[in-house]
Design a protein around this motif. Structure first.
Motif, PDB file in Angstrom:
ATOM      1  N   HIS A   1       3.557  23.311  18.780  1.00  0.00           N
ATOM      2  CA  HIS A   1       3.727  23.186  20.244  1.00  0.00           C
ATOM      3  C   HIS A   1       2.860  24.229  21.011  1.00  0.00           C
ATOM      4  CE1 HIS A   1       6.025  22.682  23.840  1.00  0.00           C
ATOM      5  NE2 HIS A   1       6.208  23.847  23.917  1.00  0.00           N
ATOM      6  N   THR A   2       2.429  25.599  20.387  1.00  0.00           N
ATOM      7  CA  THR A   2       1.639  26.485  21.371  1.00  0.00           C
ATOM      8  C   THR A   2       0.208  25.963  21.026  1.00  0.00           C
ATOM      9  OG1 THR A   2       1.707  27.915  19.024  1.00  0.00           O
ATOM     10  CG2 THR A   2       3.266  28.344  21.091  1.00  0.00           C
ATOM     11  N   ARG A   3      -0.183  25.690  19.878  1.00  0.00           N
ATOM     12  CA  ARG A   3      -1.579  25.552  19.705  1.00  0.00           C
ATOM     13  C   ARG A   3      -1.839  23.913  19.716  1.00  0.00           C
ATOM     14  NH1 ARG A   3      -2.543  28.962  15.044  1.00  0.00           N
ATOM     15  NH2 ARG A   3      -4.146  27.639  14.429  1.00  0.00           N
ATOM     16  N   GLN A   4      -1.128  23.165  19.837  1.00  0.00           N
ATOM     17  CA  GLN A   4      -1.388  21.587  19.786  1.00  0.00           C
ATOM     18  C   GLN A   4      -2.193  21.343  18.673  1.00  0.00           C
ATOM     19  OE1 GLN A   4      -0.472  19.419  22.903  1.00  0.00           O
ATOM     20  NE2 GLN A   4       1.152  21.094  22.906  1.00  0.00           N
ATOM     21  N   ILE A   5      -1.476  21.469  17.329  1.00  0.00           N
ATOM     22  CA  ILE A   5      -2.294  21.098  16.541  1.00  0.00           C
ATOM     23  C   ILE A   5      -1.369  20.080  15.657  1.00  0.00           C
ATOM     24  CG2 ILE A   5      -3.647  23.028  15.959  1.00  0.00           C
ATOM     25  CD1 ILE A   5      -1.491  24.178  14.160  1.00  0.00           C
TER      26      ILE A   5
ATOM     27  N   GLY B   1       4.248   5.552  19.468  1.00  0.00           N
ATOM     28  CA  GLY B   1       5.105   6.752  20.022  1.00  0.00           C
ATOM     29  C   GLY B   1       6.458   6.266  19.681  1.00  0.00           C
ATOM     30  N   PHE B   2       6.783   5.700  18.801  1.00  0.00           N
ATOM     31  CA  PHE B   2       8.223   5.341  18.235  1.00  0.00           C
ATOM     32  C   PHE B   2       8.762   6.472  17.357  1.00  0.00           C
ATOM     33  CE2 PHE B   2      11.588   3.406  15.534  1.00  0.00           C
ATOM     34  CZ  PHE B   2      12.216   2.801  16.746  1.00  0.00           C
ATOM     35  N   GLY B   3       9.743   7.016  17.529  1.00  0.00           N
ATOM     36  CA  GLY B   3      10.196   8.146  16.856  1.00  0.00           C
ATOM     37  C   GLY B   3       9.350   9.305  17.093  1.00  0.00           C
ATOM     38  N   ASN B   4       9.500  10.370  16.337  1.00  0.00           N
ATOM     39  CA  ASN B   4       8.721  11.626  16.160  1.00  0.00           C
ATOM     40  C   ASN B   4       8.761  12.146  14.793  1.00  0.00           C
ATOM     41  OD1 ASN B   4       7.522  14.009  16.837  1.00  0.00           O
ATOM     42  ND2 ASN B   4       8.689  14.357  18.787  1.00  0.00           N
ATOM     43  N   SER B   5       7.384  12.581  14.447  1.00  0.00           N
ATOM     44  CA  SER B   5       7.397  13.136  13.055  1.00  0.00           C
ATOM     45  C   SER B   5       6.911  14.550  13.190  1.00  0.00           C
ATOM     46  CB  SER B   5       6.711  12.110  12.220  1.00  0.00           C
ATOM     47  OG  SER B   5       5.074  12.207  12.714  1.00  0.00           O
ATOM     48  N   GLY B   6       6.849  15.291  14.233  1.00  0.00           N
ATOM     49  CA  GLY B   6       6.535  16.692  14.644  1.00  0.00           C
ATOM     50  C   GLY B   6       5.882  16.675  15.494  1.00  0.00           C
ATOM     51  N   ASP B   7       4.528  16.249  15.324  1.00  0.00           N
ATOM     52  CA  ASP B   7       3.496  16.376  16.522  1.00  0.00           C
ATOM     53  C   ASP B   7       3.573  15.023  17.157  1.00  0.00           C
ATOM     54  OD1 ASP B   7       1.015  14.713  15.639  1.00  0.00           O
ATOM     55  OD2 ASP B   7       1.300  16.152  13.830  1.00  0.00           O
ATOM     56  N   ASN B   8       2.753  14.817  18.440  1.00  0.00           N
ATOM     57  CA  ASN B   8       2.598  13.601  18.962  1.00  0.00           C
ATOM     58  C   ASN B   8       1.303  13.201  18.826  1.00  0.00           C
ATOM     59  OD1 ASN B   8       5.141  12.758  19.856  1.00  0.00           O
ATOM     60  ND2 ASN B   8       5.023  14.615  21.428  1.00  0.00           N
TER      61      ASN B   8
ATOM     62  N   LEU C   1       0.361   6.972  26.402  1.00  0.00           N
ATOM     63  CA  LEU C   1      -0.449   6.541  25.293  1.00  0.00           C
ATOM     64  C   LEU C   1      -1.861   7.493  25.241  1.00  0.00           C
ATOM     65  CD1 LEU C   1      -1.100   4.175  23.261  1.00  0.00           C
ATOM     66  CD2 LEU C   1      -2.422   3.065  24.848  1.00  0.00           C
ATOM     67  N   ASP C   2      -2.335   7.828  26.159  1.00  0.00           N
ATOM     68  CA  ASP C   2      -3.613   8.670  26.623  1.00  0.00           C
ATOM     69  C   ASP C   2      -3.235  10.054  25.806  1.00  0.00           C
ATOM     70  OD1 ASP C   2      -4.959   6.679  27.874  1.00  0.00           O
ATOM     71  OD2 ASP C   2      -4.880   7.562  29.897  1.00  0.00           O
ATOM     72  N   GLY C   3      -1.895  10.500  26.036  1.00  0.00           N
ATOM     73  CA  GLY C   3      -1.640  11.915  25.509  1.00  0.00           C
ATOM     74  C   GLY C   3      -1.657  11.727  23.903  1.00  0.00           C
ATOM     75  N   ARG C   4      -1.273  10.652  23.361  1.00  0.00           N
ATOM     76  CA  ARG C   4      -1.260  10.500  21.755  1.00  0.00           C
ATOM     77  C   ARG C   4      -2.657  10.173  21.237  1.00  0.00           C
ATOM     78  NH1 ARG C   4       3.511   7.127  23.321  1.00  0.00           N
ATOM     79  NH2 ARG C   4       2.355   5.175  22.886  1.00  0.00           N
ATOM     80  N   PHE C   5      -3.320   9.673  22.294  1.00  0.00           N
ATOM     81  CA  PHE C   5      -4.627   9.799  21.496  1.00  0.00           C
ATOM     82  C   PHE C   5      -5.952  10.677  21.909  1.00  0.00           C
ATOM     83  CE2 PHE C   5      -3.546   5.351  20.643  1.00  0.00           C
ATOM     84  CZ  PHE C   5      -4.161   5.014  19.741  1.00  0.00           C
ATOM     85  N   ILE C   6      -5.242  11.980  22.609  1.00  0.00           N
ATOM     86  CA  ILE C   6      -6.178  12.842  23.112  1.00  0.00           C
ATOM     87  C   ILE C   6      -7.150  13.454  22.103  1.00  0.00           C
ATOM     88  CG2 ILE C   6      -4.520  14.746  22.823  1.00  0.00           C
ATOM     89  CD1 ILE C   6      -5.502  15.366  25.761  1.00  0.00           C
ATOM     90  N   LYS C   7      -6.702  13.361  20.781  1.00  0.00           N
ATOM     91  CA  LYS C   7      -7.345  13.989  19.758  1.00  0.00           C
ATOM     92  C   LYS C   7      -8.457  13.197  19.071  1.00  0.00           C
ATOM     93  CE  LYS C   7      -4.569  17.522  18.184  1.00  0.00           C
ATOM     94  NZ  LYS C   7      -5.303  18.992  17.754  1.00  0.00           N
TER      95      LYS C   7
ATOM     96  N   GLU D   1       1.641  23.047   8.888  1.00  0.00           N
ATOM     97  CA  GLU D   1       2.196  23.371   7.553  1.00  0.00           C
ATOM     98  C   GLU D   1       1.389  24.151   6.602  1.00  0.00           C
ATOM     99  OE1 GLU D   1       5.020  19.439   7.337  1.00  0.00           O
ATOM    100  OE2 GLU D   1       3.068  19.409   6.551  1.00  0.00           O
ATOM    101  N   ARG D   2       0.148  23.871   6.678  1.00  0.00           N
ATOM    102  CA  ARG D   2      -0.686  24.638   5.814  1.00  0.00           C
ATOM    103  C   ARG D   2      -0.961  26.045   6.144  1.00  0.00           C
ATOM    104  NH1 ARG D   2      -5.078  19.881   5.511  1.00  0.00           N
ATOM    105  NH2 ARG D   2      -3.812  18.430   3.890  1.00  0.00           N
ATOM    106  N   GLU D   3      -0.924  26.202   7.441  1.00  0.00           N
ATOM    107  CA  GLU D   3      -0.915  27.495   7.853  1.00  0.00           C
ATOM    108  C   GLU D   3       0.223  28.478   7.545  1.00  0.00           C
ATOM    109  OE1 GLU D   3      -2.366  29.302  12.294  1.00  0.00           O
ATOM    110  OE2 GLU D   3      -3.437  27.397  11.173  1.00  0.00           O
ATOM    111  N   VAL D   4       1.385  27.678   7.544  1.00  0.00           N
ATOM    112  CA  VAL D   4       2.651  28.592   7.401  1.00  0.00           C
ATOM    113  C   VAL D   4       3.221  28.606   6.087  1.00  0.00           C
ATOM    114  CG1 VAL D   4       5.371  28.751   8.178  1.00  0.00           C
ATOM    115  CG2 VAL D   4       3.450  27.968   9.880  1.00  0.00           C
ATOM    116  N   ILE D   5       3.144  27.545   5.317  1.00  0.00           N
ATOM    117  CA  ILE D   5       3.717  27.529   4.105  1.00  0.00           C
ATOM    118  C   ILE D   5       2.705  27.314   2.775  1.00  0.00           C
ATOM    119  CG2 ILE D   5       6.106  27.206   4.510  1.00  0.00           C
ATOM    120  CD1 ILE D   5       5.552  24.258   3.827  1.00  0.00           C
ATOM    121  N   ASP D   6       1.235  27.189   3.295  1.00  0.00           N
ATOM    122  CA  ASP D   6       0.273  27.329   2.613  1.00  0.00           C
ATOM    123  C   ASP D   6       0.171  25.589   1.625  1.00  0.00           C
ATOM    124  OD1 ASP D   6      -2.151  28.007   1.426  1.00  0.00           O
ATOM    125  OD2 ASP D   6      -1.347  28.633  -0.356  1.00  0.00           O
TER     126      ASP D   6
END
Lengths: 281, 112
Positions: free
Chosen positions: A161-165, A230-237, B75-81, A171-176
């Motif tokens: 959320h904070t770093r948009q990664i 954009g179906f469902g959510n697996s953590g990041d977007n 859609l733009d937001g999802r592809f931003i990276k 995961e690699r950063e937190v639990i290696d």
């Protein structure tokens, strides 16, 4: 950092601390290794656990496979294959925890299962059901991270959320380690067949998949497509980059991709209905 | 194509998807896509507990903003990276084209 990783690995390889693996699956494992055992015999063992059977049948009737009328375990074994039923038995034990409190990840997983099946069929690949199952299970590592270290999971979500990664980076950063590696440990410790284990382990790094690269490539593309929709959510977007090696392995092109997007979006409406039904049960 | 609750369906709309009993793809088919809805038909669908239907075009303006714009922004937001990666650019354009086509296009203004 390294401590966290080996601690986590140890606790995953030690099956005793994992969510209970039904004794049925152990019996099933020993039976399916024996070439002489029949489908009826194996179905009988699974059917002896009614809750498990109900869960397996529910997944077997999910849009991921598209049969809809699998009413007995024997049928499921014949239609989907023993490997798939075994994996569903395992998956349903883990997903049972996830269905209620992480609907978004569950939707993402089902979506990838559906997409993987559609891609495999479109390209005329063998063992579509197994590919669909690999898609369904590809993020199983995330569920395990959630069960095993819920505080780490919060840190991971916070970082995303904070770093948009990407989830993977967080995961690699937190639990290696990351959910793909955790998934790989899990599939080893539960004796999942390699053709499922490899796509789970390498769906973010197709080049490392050597024996079942086509299957891994399908799961990778399916994952990307579902993230794009954009179906469902697996953590990041964020839609992850499509790996060139996966694109080349499957010999995709713009035309095929356009057709796939159309078919997947069409099917996702069914998936949504299926999820809603599961929630309301 | 737009999914709308049955309560906002009016009699001139055209179904974009088949309707099945119990809203299940395995249910008994009730009404074919392409059917022009009538008041009688809508009443019958109500009796069958159908909650929402898919209709052609984008007849109901969703609150606040045009829904296509919202979808495109997401859609733009999802592809931003990754929209600069060549393969992802193909996927992005495919999805954009799909959204515009499936949601009526022309920012929601449907040509009759």
């Amino acid at each position: 950092m390294a401590d966290k990783r080996s601690d986590l690995k140890k606790s995953i390889m030690d099956t005793k601390t994992l969510p209970t693996l039904p004794s049925v699956i152990r019996k099933l494992n020993s039976l399916s290794d024996n070439e002489k055992s029949s489908v009826q015999e194996m179905a009988k063992i699974v059917s002896s656990d009614q809750v498990l059977s109900a869960r397996i049948l529910r997944l077997a009737n999910s849009p991921s496979y598209g049969f809809y009328r699998v009413s007995t375990i024997t049928n499921a074994m014949i239609l989907l294959g023993v490997n798939v039923v075994k994996s569903l038995a395992i998956a349903s034990s883990i997903f049972a925890a996830m269905e209620k409190d992480n609907v978004c990840l569950w939707e993402h997983s089902l979506g990838v299962g559906v997409a993987a099946n559609l891609i495999a069929r479109k390209l005329g690949l063998p063992e579509c059901e197994e590919i669909a199952t690999a898609g369904l299970l590809h993020d199983i590592g995330k569920v395990i991270i959630r069960i095993k270290c819920s505080t780490a999971e919060n840190d991971i979500l916070g970082l995303i959320h904070t770093r948009q990664i990407y989830t993977l980076e967080a995961e690699r950063e937190v639990i290696d380690t990351d959910h793909a590696e955790v998934g790989a440990w899990l599939s080893k410790s539960w004796f999942l067949p390699e053709k499922l284990g490899e796509p789970i382990a390498f769906h973010h790094d197709v080049a490392k998949s050597e024996n079942y690269r086509t299957k891994t490539a399908v799961v990778h593309i399916a994952d990307v497509l579902i993230k794009a929709s954009g179906f469902g959510n697996s953590g990041d977007n964020f839609v992850p980059p499509i790996q060139q090696i996966a694109w080349d392995t499957l010999q995709l092109n713009e035309q095929l991709l356009a057709e796939l997007v159309e078919e997947i979006e069409d099917k996702l409406i069914e998936v949504k209905t299926f999820c809603l039904e599961m929630m309301s049960d | 194509m737009q999914k709308i609750p049955l309560s906002s369906v009016t009699s001139d709309m055209i179904l974009a998807r088949d309707i099945f009993r119990g809203n299940m793809p395995v249910g008994m088919p009730v009404c074919n896509k392409g059917t022009q809805l009538t008041d009688d038909l809508i009443k019958r669908l109500e009796n069958l507990d159908i909650l929402s239907v898919y209709v052609e075009g984008c007849p109901v303006q969703e609150e606040g903003n045009n829904s296509l714009d919202i979808h495109l922004r997401e859609l733009d937001g999802r592809f931003i990276k990754t929209f600069r990666e060549p393969l992802n650019a193909i996927l992005y354009n495919t999805y954009k084209a799909y959204l515009i086509r499936s949601m009526g296009g022309n920012s929601g203004r449907q040509t009759e």
